[in-house]
Scaffold this motif. Structure first.
Motif, mmCIF file in Angstrom:
data_model
loop_
_atom_site.group_PDB
_atom_site.id
_atom_site.type_symbol
_atom_site.label_atom_id
_atom_site.label_comp_id
_atom_site.label_asym_id
_atom_site.label_seq_id
_atom_site.Cartn_x
_atom_site.Cartn_y
_atom_site.Cartn_z
ATOM 1 N N ARG A 1 -9.697 85.476 -9.575
ATOM 2 C CA ARG A 1 -9.591 86.821 -9.815
ATOM 3 C C ARG A 1 -10.212 87.551 -8.599
ATOM 4 N N ALA A 2 -11.350 86.926 -8.094
ATOM 5 C CA ALA A 2 -11.912 87.278 -6.721
ATOM 6 C C ALA A 2 -10.795 87.423 -5.744
ATOM 7 N N VAL A 3 -10.206 86.190 -5.264
ATOM 8 C CA VAL A 3 -8.912 86.188 -4.441
ATOM 9 C C VAL A 3 -7.893 87.076 -4.834
ATOM 10 N N LYS A 4 -7.439 87.105 -6.114
ATOM 11 C CA LYS A 4 -6.524 88.372 -6.428
ATOM 12 C C LYS A 4 -7.115 89.749 -5.978
ATOM 13 N N ILE B 1 -22.693 76.839 -15.734
ATOM 14 C CA ILE B 1 -21.244 77.415 -16.289
ATOM 15 C C ILE B 1 -20.262 76.388 -16.040
ATOM 16 N N SER B 2 -19.046 76.641 -17.001
ATOM 17 C CA SER B 2 -18.291 75.502 -16.900
ATOM 18 C C SER B 2 -17.671 75.470 -15.461
ATOM 19 N N GLU B 3 -16.759 74.617 -15.074
ATOM 20 C CA GLU B 3 -15.778 74.613 -13.977
ATOM 21 C C GLU B 3 -14.820 75.511 -13.903
ATOM 22 N N ASN B 4 -14.344 75.668 -15.291
ATOM 23 C CA ASN B 4 -12.993 76.667 -15.556
ATOM 24 C C ASN B 4 -13.678 78.114 -15.355
ATOM 25 N N THR B 5 -14.885 78.408 -15.748
ATOM 26 C CA THR B 5 -15.349 79.692 -15.524
ATOM 27 C C THR B 5 -15.560 79.846 -14.049
ATOM 28 N N VAL B 6 -15.721 78.902 -13.297
ATOM 29 C CA VAL B 6 -15.962 79.244 -11.711
ATOM 30 C C VAL B 6 -14.369 79.173 -11.435
ATOM 31 N N ASN B 7 -13.606 78.588 -11.646
ATOM 32 C CA ASN B 7 -12.171 78.775 -11.014
ATOM 33 C C ASN B 7 -11.595 80.083 -11.604
ATOM 34 N N THR B 8 -11.943 80.499 -12.754
ATOM 35 C CA THR B 8 -11.393 81.740 -13.108
ATOM 36 C C THR B 8 -11.984 82.862 -12.243
ATOM 37 N N HIS B 9 -13.311 82.926 -12.105
ATOM 38 C CA HIS B 9 -13.732 83.822 -11.193
ATOM 39 C C HIS B 9 -13.582 83.720 -9.936
ATOM 40 N N LEU B 10 -13.047 82.651 -9.020
ATOM 41 C CA LEU B 10 -12.582 82.449 -8.000
ATOM 42 C C LEU B 10 -11.096 82.960 -7.748
ATOM 43 N N ASN C 1 -4.987 92.132 -3.321
ATOM 44 C CA ASN C 1 -4.341 93.393 -3.879
ATOM 45 C C ASN C 1 -5.292 94.586 -3.212
ATOM 46 N N ASN C 2 -6.206 94.484 -2.901
ATOM 47 C CA ASN C 2 -7.302 95.685 -2.450
ATOM 48 C C ASN C 2 -7.218 95.583 -1.002
ATOM 49 N N LEU C 3 -7.158 94.499 -0.149
ATOM 50 C CA LEU C 3 -7.012 94.527 1.442
ATOM 51 C C LEU C 3 -5.442 94.188 2.005
ATOM 52 N N MET D 1 -14.355 95.631 5.920
ATOM 53 C CA MET D 1 -13.363 95.894 4.420
ATOM 54 C C MET D 1 -13.788 94.748 3.562
ATOM 55 N N ILE D 2 -13.783 93.419 4.232
ATOM 56 C CA ILE D 2 -14.069 92.337 3.375
ATOM 57 C C ILE D 2 -15.396 92.411 2.583
ATOM 58 N N ARG D 3 -16.541 92.964 3.388
ATOM 59 C CA ARG D 3 -17.694 92.841 2.883
ATOM 60 C C ARG D 3 -17.719 93.863 1.713
ATOM 61 N N GLN D 4 -17.145 95.127 2.064
ATOM 62 C CA GLN D 4 -17.073 96.217 0.901
ATOM 63 C C GLN D 4 -16.448 95.653 -0.222
ATOM 64 N N GLU D 5 -15.515 94.973 0.003
ATOM 65 C CA GLU D 5 -14.516 94.344 -1.462
ATOM 66 C C GLU D 5 -15.410 93.355 -2.052
ATOM 67 N N ILE D 6 -16.063 92.576 -1.395
ATOM 68 C CA ILE D 6 -16.916 91.614 -1.856
ATOM 69 C C ILE D 6 -18.196 92.195 -2.789
#
Length: 192
Positions: free
Chosen positions: A171-174, A160-169, A178-180, A125-130
């Protein structure tokens, strides 16, 4: 050598964050037995209770540089153990649901089977979501949680900026939560 048994919990936490091994040893000595008894009272399994407490201490060792308390040390440790216990109970509920569906023929009480189901189903399930994440988010997520790079290292690697990295992280965790569902996500984070 300094006597850390006289240190208060906040002093020990600060020393631990600075990488002081003697402070960690004192925290371990001070809390292991209490945490073990707490875990055993909930789980009623000696080995599982020891594993839970050892996992909490192992996490502390691996994350000393980021170890920041928002509560007391004892509260943090008890809550960490309790979260691990909830993780076990959540996992047992997932297994029970899987078994109740009757789509397979396995020995219900087998510990080995229990782990195989968890590995197969949850990892899948996690692989699929990633895989479903947008490409850049997926790349940032994998660098952080599969290659264990810091946000700073990821930013440098991807230019890329650290802020962009943190934003991606974030959103990914959220997205994973939400999905799992929170129980599966917590299981993944604690055992990942």
């Amino acid at each position: 050598m300094e006597d850390y048994s006289k240190y208060s919990d906040p002093e020990l936490a600060t020393a631990l964050r600075l990488g002081n091994d003697a402070a960690f040893k004192e925290i371990y000595t001070r809390y292991f037995k209490l945490l073990y008894l707490f875990a055993y009272n909930k789980l009623r399994d000696e080995e599982e209770a020891k594993d839970v407490v050892h996992d909490v201490f192992a996490w502390m060792i691996d994350h000393t540089e980021n170890f920041a308390l928002k509560t007391s040390l004892s509260s943090y440790l008890y809550k960490s153990v309790l979260n691990k216990i909830f993780n076990i109970f959540s996992h047992q509920a997932i297994i029970k649901k899987y078994i109740d569906q009757g789509d397979h023929y396995i020995e219900v009480d087998s510990t080995e089977t229990d782990y195989l189901i968890r590995e197969k189903d949850i990892a899948g399930m996690i692989r699929q979501e990633i895989e479903a994440m947008p490409p850049k988010m997926r790349e940032v997520y994998r660098l952080r949680f599969e290659q264990y790079l810091s946000a700073k290292e990821i930013a440098a690697k991807l230019d890329i900026s650290e802020n962009t990295v943190n934003t991606h992280l974030k959103r990914a965790v959220k997205q994973l939560k939400n999905n799992l569902g929170i129980a599966v996500f917590v299981l993944y984070v604690l055992n990942g």
